[in-house]
Design a protein around this motif. Structure first.
Motif, PDB file in Angstrom:
ATOM      1  N   ILE A  35       0.861  -1.189   0.000  1.00 36.51           N
ATOM      2  CA  ILE A  35       0.000   0.000   0.000  1.00 36.51           C
ATOM      3  C   ILE A  35       0.892   1.231   0.000  1.00 36.51           C
ATOM      4  N   LEU A  36       0.676   2.121  -0.966  1.00 35.69           N
ATOM      5  CA  LEU A  36       1.444   3.372  -1.026  1.00 35.69           C
ATOM      6  C   LEU A  36       0.544   4.511  -0.580  1.00 35.69           C
ATOM      7  N   GLU A  37       0.942   5.209   0.462  1.00 33.15           N
ATOM      8  CA  GLU A  37       0.117   6.296   1.013  1.00 33.15           C
ATOM      9  C   GLU A  37       0.924   7.599   0.996  1.00 33.15           C
ATOM     10  N   ALA A  38       0.285   8.642   0.462  1.00 25.77           N
ATOM     11  CA  ALA A  38       0.986   9.915   0.298  1.00 25.77           C
ATOM     12  C   ALA A  38       1.323  10.581   1.642  1.00 25.77           C
ATOM     13  N   THR A  39       0.400  10.508   2.590  1.00 26.53           N
ATOM     14  CA  THR A  39       0.605  11.227   3.849  1.00 26.53           C
ATOM     15  C   THR A  39       1.350  10.341   4.857  1.00 26.53           C
ATOM     16  N   TYR A  40       1.517  10.856   6.072  1.00 25.64           N
ATOM     17  CA  TYR A  40       2.230  10.091   7.099  1.00 25.64           C
ATOM     18  C   TYR A  40       1.262   9.473   8.113  1.00 25.64           C
ATOM     19  N   ARG A  41       0.040   9.223   7.680  1.00 23.52           N
ATOM     20  CA  ARG A  41      -0.923   8.543   8.561  1.00 23.52           C
ATOM     21  C   ARG A  41      -1.871   7.718   7.702  1.00 23.52           C
ATOM     22  N   VAL A  42      -2.622   6.796   8.336  1.00 24.18           N
ATOM     23  CA  VAL A  42      -3.633   6.040   7.596  1.00 24.18           C
ATOM     24  C   VAL A  42      -5.016   6.599   7.943  1.00 24.18           C
ATOM     25  N   GLY A  43      -6.010   6.277   7.136  1.00 23.63           N
ATOM     26  CA  GLY A  43      -7.386   6.691   7.457  1.00 23.63           C
ATOM     27  C   GLY A  43      -7.969   7.668   6.457  1.00 23.63           C
ATOM     28  N   GLY A  44      -7.147   8.389   5.693  1.00 24.84           N
ATOM     29  CA  GLY A  44      -7.643   9.319   4.678  1.00 24.84           C
ATOM     30  C   GLY A  44      -8.645  10.317   5.235  1.00 24.84           C
ATOM     31  N   ARG A  45      -9.888  10.266   4.727  1.00 18.09           N
ATOM     32  CA  ARG A  45     -10.908  11.222   5.163  1.00 18.09           C
ATOM     33  C   ARG A  45     -11.557  10.832   6.495  1.00 18.09           C
ATOM     34  N   THR A  46     -10.975   9.871   7.209  1.00 19.69           N
ATOM     35  CA  THR A  46     -11.373   9.627   8.596  1.00 19.69           C
ATOM     36  C   THR A  46     -10.150   9.962   9.448  1.00 19.69           C
ATOM     37  N   VAL A  47     -10.331  10.843  10.405  1.00 22.62           N
ATOM     38  CA  VAL A  47      -9.181  11.289  11.200  1.00 22.62           C
ATOM     39  C   VAL A  47      -9.667  11.785  12.558  1.00 22.62           C
ATOM     40  N   ILE A  48      -8.835  11.558  13.555  1.00 25.19           N
ATOM     41  CA  ILE A  48      -9.218  11.991  14.904  1.00 25.19           C
ATOM     42  C   ILE A  48      -8.173  12.902  15.498  1.00 25.19           C
ATOM     43  N   PRO A  49      -8.485  14.145  15.737  1.00 25.96           N
ATOM     44  CA  PRO A  49      -7.538  14.969  16.481  1.00 25.96           C
ATOM     45  C   PRO A  49      -7.899  14.942  17.963  1.00 25.96           C
ATOM     46  N   ALA A  50      -6.961  15.283  18.778  1.00 29.93           N
ATOM     47  CA  ALA A  50      -7.265  15.400  20.201  1.00 29.93           C
ATOM     48  C   ALA A  50      -7.666  16.840  20.467  1.00 29.93           C
ATOM     49  N   ALA A  51      -8.745  17.027  21.174  1.00 31.07           N
ATOM     50  CA  ALA A  51      -9.143  18.387  21.557  1.00 31.07           C
ATOM     51  C   ALA A  51      -8.907  18.528  23.049  1.00 31.07           C
ATOM     52  N   ASN A  52      -8.592  19.650  23.520  1.00 29.81           N
ATOM     53  CA  ASN A  52      -8.286  20.005  24.917  1.00 29.81           C
ATOM     54  C   ASN A  52      -7.378  18.968  25.591  1.00 29.81           C
ATOM     55  N   GLY A  53      -6.640  18.215  24.771  1.00 25.12           N
ATOM     56  CA  GLY A  53      -5.662  17.276  25.300  1.00 25.12           C
ATOM     57  C   GLY A  53      -6.262  16.011  25.898  1.00 25.12           C
ATOM     58  N   VAL A  54      -7.563  15.933  26.002  1.00 25.69           N
ATOM     59  CA  VAL A  54      -8.193  14.784  26.663  1.00 25.69           C
ATOM     60  C   VAL A  54      -9.135  14.055  25.702  1.00 25.69           C
ATOM     61  N   ASP A  55     -10.172  14.767  25.265  1.00 27.67           N
ATOM     62  CA  ASP A  55     -11.184  14.131  24.434  1.00 27.67           C
ATOM     63  C   ASP A  55     -10.691  13.989  23.006  1.00 27.67           C
ATOM     64  N   ARG A  56     -11.215  12.968  22.322  1.00 29.88           N
ATOM     65  CA  ARG A  56     -10.835  12.744  20.932  1.00 29.88           C
ATOM     66  C   ARG A  56     -12.104  12.736  20.092  1.00 29.88           C
ATOM     67  N   TRP A  57     -12.086  13.551  19.047  1.00 24.44           N
ATOM     68  CA  TRP A  57     -13.291  13.676  18.227  1.00 24.44           C
ATOM     69  C   TRP A  57     -12.972  13.336  16.774  1.00 24.44           C
TER      70      TRP A  57
END
Ligand SMILES: Cc1cc2nc3c(=O)[nH]c(=O)nc-3n(C[C@H](O)[C@H](O)[C@H](O)COP(=O)(O)OP(=O)(O)OC[C@H]3O[C@@H](n4cnc5c(N)ncnc54)[C@H](O)[C@@H]3O)c2cc1C
Length: 417
Positions: A35-57
């Protein structure tokens, strides 16, 4: 160094990992896959950032409906937990331009005036009748007439009341991230055929926004598939493919110096135009050039407490017309946060504004709808998906009018059902 393998899959999103890699493994477990992926993560248009350092959305695709059987099977297989979208309480509805009245409602969709309601029932009944004639697996069983018009031309003809037109434009933006004038009516019917018109819009049981995946969100299937089934050694992150060549001697080659017998491409259609194919693929290029992608800016605002609940609101707000900034907000997971989408024409207007201005405008609308507490947030985060180099927009690509007819000459026959 050149590498020779059996199949290259381009893109480590849900399609590349869960679908292409899984199907290949089922067909032949001995096949060497990469699998060749352009970015440095998997998931494409699904992604989770951490907000306020605790919760993940979830910051991309996030809702799963009961008609999405493939992803539901995957959730079960990976033993991930899903939960119902929270929708208890008053919802806010604001249509009719800046001077329009702000209403609240508790039903699944806003209750319009009796005149609009009659038009709405008629319109939804007619769309439901047409949906029943659509064969998703083979749209060529439908007439070219449905494909030759846009959703907008259909609405203009059949949604009698201007308020109903405004609702339909808002629906098109919030579901597809596109204006109804940009998509084939047949394409719209194909999307609504997966359960009907109302399930496409609602968050009630049986509808498109019914379920979410517990902490870790929709990026998890990609991460789990990768870890457990595909194996990190078969995934090359940071490997953008810019060209694909094929010849009798070498088979297929990509810009990453990897040779193989076949390539499965899963990047979003809009990006395909940037890839150099040798030999050229004119049919594919014509198809992808006529599949415009939606435009959504997603924001997530974290609060100390879910103040809207204390006031009897569900967190769901719906706003129409281009004079408003966003079209919908929801409470993402029963926690103290609101997720919202600026979509379609609203997104293209606000995309070039300075981030601080956009945030001010979002908060000022929320203050109007939910109260002064909306201004006192802990964390505000947003993502303009059109600015993501390897996504180019979201949530999906729609089909321009006439495209299905072009690819299925049999569409010109009258509907046989
Ligand atoms: C804000 C938002 C809300 C959404 N809401 C929903 C929802 O509620 N429900 C739902 O079902 N869907 C939703 N979607 C859509 C859903 O997320 C997508 O349909 C799905 O994630 C697409 O998966 P994919 O693997 O086909 O494509 P992608 O996820 O786009 O994966 C393609 C991969 O290819 C990579 N790539 C691109 N170009 C190259 C290249 N040249 N070389 C190598 N790699 C490349 C990309 O980096 C990416 O990782 C939403 C999407 C967004 C962004």
């Amino acid at each position: 160094m050149t590498v020779k393998i059996d199949v290259i899959i381009v893109g480590a999103g849900l399609s590349g990992l869960s679908h292409a890699a899984h199907l290949l493994r089922k067909r032949n477990a001995k096949l060497k896959r990469m699998i060749l992926e352009a970015t440095y993560r998997v998931g494409g248009r699904t992604v989770i950032p951490a907000a306020n350092g605790v919760d993940r959305w979830d910051f991309g695709g996030q809702w799963v409906g009961s008609t999405q059987t493939h992803i539901l099977e995957l959730i079960k297989e990976l033993v991930l937990e899903a939960f119902m979208q929270f929708n208890i309480g008053k919802k806010v509805h604001h249509m009719g331009g800046p001077g329009g009245k702000v209403h609240t409602y508790r039903t699944s969709i806003p209750a319009p005036s009796p005149v609009v309601l009659i038009d709405l029932i008629q319109l939804f009944w007619e769309i439901g009748r047409l949906c029943a004639t659509v064969c998703i697996q083979d749209p060529s069983t439908n007439t070219a007439e449905l494909d030759s018009m846009t959703l907008y031309s259909y609405i203009t003809r059949h949604a009698g009341h201007p308020k109903l037109k405004e609702e339909m434009v808002m629906c098109s933006r919030s579901v597809f991230g596109k204006e109804p004038s940009q998509m084939s009516f047949l394409f719209f019917l194909m999307s609504a055929a997966a359960g009907g018109m109302l399930p496409l819009l609602e968050s009630t049981p049986g509808s498109a926004s019914e379920l979410k995946i517990k902490k870790g969100g929709t990026q998890q299937p990609s991460q789990c598939w990768l870890a457990e089934r595909v194996g990190w050694k078969n995934v090359r992150l940071g490997s953008p493919v810019t060209a694909i060549w094929q010849d009798a001697e070498w088979g297929v080659t990509t810009t990453t110096n990897t040779f193989c017998s076949a390539v499965i491409v899963t990047w979003p259609p809009r990006l395909a135009a940037k890839i150099h194919y040798q030999p050229a693929l004119p049919s594919r290029e014509f198809l992808t050039q006529n599949m415009p992608v939606g435009h959504m800016i997603q924001f997530i605002i974290t609060y100390q407490t879910p103040f809207w609940k204390e006031k009897g609101f569900s967190g769901e707000t719906v706003a129409g017309s281009t004079s408003f900034l966003f079209c919908v907000t929801f409470e993402p997971s029963g926690n103290a946060a609101l997720v919202g989408f600026i979509a379609g024409q609203q997104a293209s207007q606000w995309s070039s504004e300075e981030g601080g201005e956009r945030r001010k405008a979002v908060l000022s609308s929320l203050v109007k709808y939910l109260g002064l507490e909306a201004a006192s947030f802990i964390h505000y985060e947003e993502k303009d998906w059109a600015k993501e180099v390897y996504s180019g927009g979201c949530p999906i690509n729609v089909m321009a009018p006439g495209l299905l007819t072009y690819y299925h000459p049999s569409l010109r026959k009258p509907c046989g059902r």
